[in-house]
Enzyme design. Structure first.
Site, PDB file in Angstrom:
ATOM      1  N   ASN A 283       5.351  -1.940   2.590  1.00 51.50           N
ATOM      2  CA  ASN A 283       6.378  -1.475   1.661  1.00 51.50           C
ATOM      3  C   ASN A 283       7.675  -1.170   2.366  1.00 51.50           C
ATOM      4  O   ASN A 283       7.686  -0.748   3.521  1.00 51.50           O
ATOM      5  CB  ASN A 283       5.879  -0.236   0.888  1.00 51.50           C
ATOM      6  CG  ASN A 283       6.173   1.058   1.623  1.00 51.50           C
ATOM      7  OD1 ASN A 283       7.298   1.572   1.590  1.00 51.50           O
ATOM      8  ND2 ASN A 283       5.184   1.601   2.306  1.00 51.50           N
TER       9      ASN A 283
ATOM     10  N   CYS B  12       9.297   8.153   8.464  1.00 55.34           N
ATOM     11  CA  CYS B  12       9.451   7.035   7.538  1.00 55.34           C
ATOM     12  C   CYS B  12      10.057   5.842   8.273  1.00 55.34           C
ATOM     13  O   CYS B  12      11.152   5.938   8.819  1.00 55.34           O
ATOM     14  CB  CYS B  12      10.346   7.401   6.361  1.00 55.34           C
ATOM     15  SG  CYS B  12      10.552   5.992   5.242  1.00 55.34           S
TER      16      CYS B  12
ATOM     17  N   ILE C 239      -1.597   9.545   9.369  1.00 62.71           N
ATOM     18  CA  ILE C 239      -0.423   8.830   9.862  1.00 62.71           C
ATOM     19  C   ILE C 239       0.491   8.410   8.701  1.00 62.71           C
ATOM     20  O   ILE C 239       0.012   8.214   7.587  1.00 62.71           O
ATOM     21  CB  ILE C 239      -0.827   7.539  10.621  1.00 62.71           C
ATOM     22  CG1 ILE C 239      -1.621   6.589   9.717  1.00 62.71           C
ATOM     23  CG2 ILE C 239      -1.633   7.880  11.845  1.00 62.71           C
ATOM     24  CD1 ILE C 239      -1.866   5.199  10.279  1.00 62.71           C
TER      25      ILE C 239
ATOM     26  N   GLY D  75      -2.966   1.208   4.057  1.00 61.86           N
ATOM     27  CA  GLY D  75      -4.186   0.666   3.470  1.00 61.86           C
ATOM     28  C   GLY D  75      -5.279   0.449   4.499  1.00 61.86           C
ATOM     29  O   GLY D  75      -5.133   0.816   5.674  1.00 61.86           O
TER      30      GLY D  75
ATOM     31  N   ILE E 209      10.323   0.884   0.546  1.00 60.61           N
ATOM     32  CA  ILE E 209      10.931   1.575  -0.587  1.00 60.61           C
ATOM     33  C   ILE E 209      12.284   2.151  -0.159  1.00 60.61           C
ATOM     34  O   ILE E 209      13.250   2.124  -0.918  1.00 60.61           O
ATOM     35  CB  ILE E 209      10.013   2.717  -1.088  1.00 60.61           C
ATOM     36  CG1 ILE E 209       8.582   2.213  -1.333  1.00 60.61           C
ATOM     37  CG2 ILE E 209      10.589   3.355  -2.348  1.00 60.61           C
ATOM     38  CD1 ILE E 209       8.420   1.147  -2.367  1.00 60.61           C
TER      39      ILE E 209
ATOM     40  N   THR F  83       3.123   5.216   7.635  1.00 62.16           N
ATOM     41  CA  THR F  83       2.865   3.778   7.749  1.00 62.16           C
ATOM     42  C   THR F  83       3.291   3.247   9.116  1.00 62.16           C
ATOM     43  O   THR F  83       4.110   3.846   9.805  1.00 62.16           O
ATOM     44  CB  THR F  83       3.631   3.000   6.674  1.00 62.16           C
ATOM     45  OG1 THR F  83       5.015   3.321   6.771  1.00 62.16           O
ATOM     46  CG2 THR F  83       3.131   3.360   5.287  1.00 62.16           C
TER      47      THR F  83
ATOM     48  N   GLY G 149      -5.414   4.521   5.104  1.00 62.78           N
ATOM     49  CA  GLY G 149      -6.458   3.585   4.705  1.00 62.78           C
ATOM     50  C   GLY G 149      -7.704   4.204   4.112  1.00 62.78           C
ATOM     51  O   GLY G 149      -8.751   3.559   4.061  1.00 62.78           O
TER      52      GLY G 149
HETATM   53  C1  LIG Z   1       4.738   2.705  -1.371  1.00 63.92           C
HETATM   54  C2  LIG Z   1       4.612   3.815  -0.374  1.00 63.92           C
HETATM   55  C3  LIG Z   1       5.560   4.831  -0.346  1.00 63.92           C
HETATM   56  C4  LIG Z   1       5.472   5.866   0.583  1.00 63.92           C
HETATM   57  N1  LIG Z   1       6.412   6.847   0.574  1.00 63.92           N
HETATM   58  C5  LIG Z   1       6.306   7.873   1.454  1.00 63.92           C
HETATM   59  C6  LIG Z   1       7.233   8.931   1.451  1.00 63.92           C
HETATM   60  O1  LIG Z   1       8.169   8.991   0.645  1.00 63.92           O
HETATM   61  N2  LIG Z   1       7.086   9.922   2.372  1.00 63.92           N
HETATM   62  C7  LIG Z   1       6.064   9.941   3.268  1.00 63.92           C
HETATM   63  O2  LIG Z   1       5.960  10.857   4.065  1.00 63.92           O
HETATM   64  N3  LIG Z   1       5.155   8.950   3.280  1.00 63.92           N
HETATM   65  C8  LIG Z   1       5.255   7.922   2.405  1.00 63.92           C
HETATM   66  N4  LIG Z   1       4.306   6.921   2.427  1.00 63.92           N
HETATM   67  C9  LIG Z   1       3.236   6.962   3.430  1.00 63.92           C
HETATM   68  C10 LIG Z   1       1.927   7.533   2.874  1.00 63.92           C
HETATM   69  O3  LIG Z   1       2.106   8.871   2.450  1.00 63.92           O
HETATM   70  C11 LIG Z   1       0.823   7.472   3.941  1.00 63.92           C
HETATM   71  O4  LIG Z   1       1.225   8.235   5.047  1.00 63.92           O
HETATM   72  C12 LIG Z   1       0.535   6.067   4.439  1.00 63.92           C
HETATM   73  O5  LIG Z   1       0.661   5.132   3.393  1.00 63.92           O
HETATM   74  C13 LIG Z   1      -0.843   5.922   5.074  1.00 63.92           C
HETATM   75  O6  LIG Z   1      -1.872   6.283   4.187  1.00 63.92           O
HETATM   76  P1  LIG Z   1      -2.618   5.232   3.210  1.00 63.92           P
HETATM   77  O7  LIG Z   1      -3.079   4.079   4.058  1.00 63.92           O
HETATM   78  O8  LIG Z   1      -3.739   6.001   2.594  1.00 63.92           O
HETATM   79  O9  LIG Z   1      -1.603   4.811   2.231  1.00 63.92           O
HETATM   80  C14 LIG Z   1       4.397   5.884   1.498  1.00 63.92           C
HETATM   81  C15 LIG Z   1       3.430   4.866   1.465  1.00 63.92           C
HETATM   82  C16 LIG Z   1       3.521   3.841   0.549  1.00 63.92           C
HETATM   83  C17 LIG Z   1       2.472   2.771   0.552  1.00 63.92           C
END
Ligand SMILES: Cc1cc2nc3c(=O)[nH]c(=O)nc-3n(C[C@H](O)[C@H](O)[C@H](O)COP(=O)(O)O)c2cc1C
Ligand SMILES: Cc1cc2nc3c(=O)[nH]c(=O)nc-3n(C[C@H](O)[C@H](O)[C@H](O)COP(=O)(O)OP(=O)(O)OC[C@H]3O[C@@H](n4cnc5c(N)ncnc54)[C@H](O)[C@@H]3O)c2cc1C
Ligand code: FES
Lengths: 258, 305
Positions: free
Chosen positions: B68, B129, B193, B219, B70, B195, B246
């Protein structure tokens, strides 16, 4: 709750590469508007990883139908689903079409399987005793679907193909322009369009030229479909908007076409 | 069975939290899940001023994950305080607000203003970020710069009595060093973590698949990377570690607890299934029952080597 397990009633091939899938949705159907969509998980594995959005094609009392074209992994898997299989569905999502009151006739403009949401809208328009003219364009005759059903519904159907294999040879917007020139009281006619972006851009242009109100249904890559990921942004005159939440239907004047 | 957990001053009924950027400001989730059954929710990161975010496409599927860009699209602090907060105020669970600043002063102002809101008792400091650039560091990410991490957190520590959670990046030479810096500066907990930076290319057009060119990977494909970071951080600090990256089901979640997470956040999985976090909570309970573990606390860091 807007997440539910839906039993598949049927999944039929209607043309090469095109299918109509019907699923049970007794609680959902009556709350679904034309132009709204469903975000469907086609597999319980992570391949494909995300859900895929599909518009409501027909909205009946207890069931919803979607019309889809096989273009990749998820739609391929969907095409192999059988009667009785269970789908994990989110919806109805998005704003849907808002029918303006006092319009005498409506132009519906579809590019290929963009006809999917316009069928449900045509049904609503015709039930409301307004006139529906539907224009369906495609590359070849293989890309034209739902024309017969729309005729049966009582809509006036116009077809164009780029190779001339069905209907008028050329672009669908050429056909629409002819009718714009012919029709009087255009201010009373609203255009609703769904299809590829280049087509929508042209439709938006001609709506501006003939001063007709115009709504377009947009597509963008989606992760969530519910307004949490902010992934499905489109550029508008008032900043980015979300296709899944603020749309998928937008006033064509709002969109900044790229 | 005791699922309660403490993060700084926050008392959570259970350790399952919705991750920043994947559950909006709560309201967006209300038709899909009973949020009050979760441990807590972290909001989308807010910034002092409105940010319009990156051009589309902003999300693209990868094998086993999501990329992503964003670009921290959000309405800014005012929009949060006047609009978004009203839904959060009515939640029964702790609300953690994620913040990011272009400068230290912006971080401080955000924390000061947010501390005035009664319903907010914790702040997650987004230092990681991958989709924005910061003015306070030469590094691509604040979380890669130990000094910047220290400076920001110690200033925030002086600004607010709220629980402070430092959100870190996996994309660093030594996560232990960064985690320690956050702890010494006064953070109550560490979350990781965020991303991992990445990109994809469309070979027909030869253009990047994301409008923002590069993005952040999340993921299932980042889970092993995340688990290693959680374990390293757990071994390095004495404050709680909140693990994520993930987590798709309860088994993934349990791995994080075993590696040292005191709580977990669910991110990308919410997109695949908005109801998944409650399913994960149920799965954690079942696991504890099967293993005859009476409290979640007794699972944390129990890796056998
Ligand atoms: C579409 C999207 C937007 C995200 N926006 C933020 C954000 O605004 N602030 C933040 O700290 N992390 C953001 N993240 C990161 C997630 O909070 C998380 O740390 C990361 O995706 C890893 O976890 P996951 O694999 O379970 O998604 C975002 C992740 C995704 C996929
Ligand atoms: C609100 C909305 C409603 C939709 N309604 C319908 C419908 O009623 N019927 C229908 O057939 N399709 C509809 N679509 C499109 C449908 O969601 C995609 O065709 C589907 O996701 C493709 O999945 P796949 O795994 O088969 O293809 P993939 O393997 O994901 O992709 C195949 C090709 O299509 C492109 N693509 C896929 N999704 C998109 C997208 N969202 N925007 C631009 N390009 C894309 C990819 O780049 C690739 O080239 C809709 C999309 C949206 C956003
Ligand atoms: S698809 Fe996630 S916000 Fe629209």
């Amino acid at each position: 709750m807007k997440q539910f397990k839906a039993k598949i009633i049927s999944n039929k091939k209607i043309a090469p590469g095109h299918y109509i899938l019907s699923f049970k949705a007794p609680k959902t159907a009556k709350n679904t508007k034309p132009g709204q969509f469903f975000n469907i998980r086609v597999s319980q594995t992570y391949e494909p990883f995300l859900r895929r959005p599909f518009s409501a094609h027909k909205i009946a009392r207890n069931k919803i139908e979607i019309l889809y074209k096989v273009v990749g992994k998820a739609t391929e898997i969907l095409s192999m689903k059988k009667k009785g299989d269970i789908l994990d569905v989110l919806g109805p999502l998005g704003n849907g079409f808002d029918l303006e009151t006092g319009v005498s006739s409506v132009f519906l403009v579809a590019g290929g399987h963009g006809v999917a949401p316009l069928y449900a809208l045509a049904e609503q328009i015709i039930r409301g005793k307004s006139r529906a003219l539907i224009f369906i364009g495609g590359k070849t005759k293989k890309h034209i679907v739902s024309d017969k059903e729309l005729k049966e519904l009582g809509a006036k159907v116009y077809i164009s193909t780029e190779d001339g294999s069905k209907g008028y040879k050329g672009l669908i917007t050429d056909l629409v322009i002819r009718h714009c020139k012919a029709a009087s009281r255009l201010a009373m006619t609203t255009i609703y369009a769904c299809g590829p972006k280049p087509m929508l851009k042209e439709v938006a242009k001609l709506a501006r030229r003939y001063k007709m109100p115009c709504r377009v249904s947009l597509e963008e890559y989606m992760a969530c479909g519910i307004g949490t990921c902010l992934g499905c942004a489109v550029k508008t005159r008032t900043g980015f908007k979300l296709v899944c939440k603020d749309g998928p239907v937008f006033d064509s004047r709002e969109i900044i076409w790229t | 069975m005791d699922l309660k957990i403490k993060i700084g001053k926050l008392k959570l009924e259970n350790p399952v939290i919705l991750a920043s950027g994947t559950a909006g400001f709560g309201k967006e989730m209300k038709d899909f899940i009973d949020i009050n059954k979760l441990g807590a929710i972290v909001t989308k990161t807010i910034t002092l001023n409105k940010r319009k975010g990156n051009p589309p496409p902003r999300v693209i599927e990868t094998p086993g994950g999501l990329l992503n860009s964003i670009g921290l699209d959000n309405g800014g602090l005012k929009d949060f305080m006047f609009e978004k907060i009203s839904f959060l105020e009515n939640l029964k669970i702790p609300v953690i607000v994620s913040i990011a600043g272009d400068t230290i002063d912006e971080f401080v102002e955000l924390a000061r203003e947010l501390s005035k809101a009664r319903c907010i008792r914790a702040i997650e400091i987004n230092l990681s970020c991958p989709n924005i650039r910061h003015k306070n560091t030469k590094f691509p990410l604040l979380a890669q710069d130990r000094r910047a991490v220290e400076k920001i957190i110690s200033r925030l520590r002086k600004t607010t009595t709220n629980t402070l959670i430092a959100k870190l990046s996996p994309n660093v030479a030594d996560i232990k060093e960064i985690a320690k810096a956050a702890e010494h500066a006064g953070a109550d907990a560490i979350s990781l973590i965020n991303t991992y930076p990445g990109m994809l290319v469309d070979i027909n057009t030869m253009k990047p698949k994301l409008g923002g060119v590069t993005g952040g990977l999340s993921g299932p494909s980042v889970k092993p990377l995340a688990l290693k970071c959680v374990r390293d951080a757990y071994n390095a600090v004495n404050i709680p570690v909140i693990g994520m990256g993930g987590i798709m089901d309860a088994r993934d979640a349990v791995e994080f607890f075993i590696c040292g997470a005191s709580a977990i956040q669910i991110g990308t999985a919410n997109f695949v299934n908005p109801g998944v976090s409650l399913e994960i909570l149920e799965g954690i309970k079942e696991y504890l029952k099967k293993k005859k573990i009476k409290a979640i606390k007794n699972l944390i860091g129990k890796l056998k080597i």
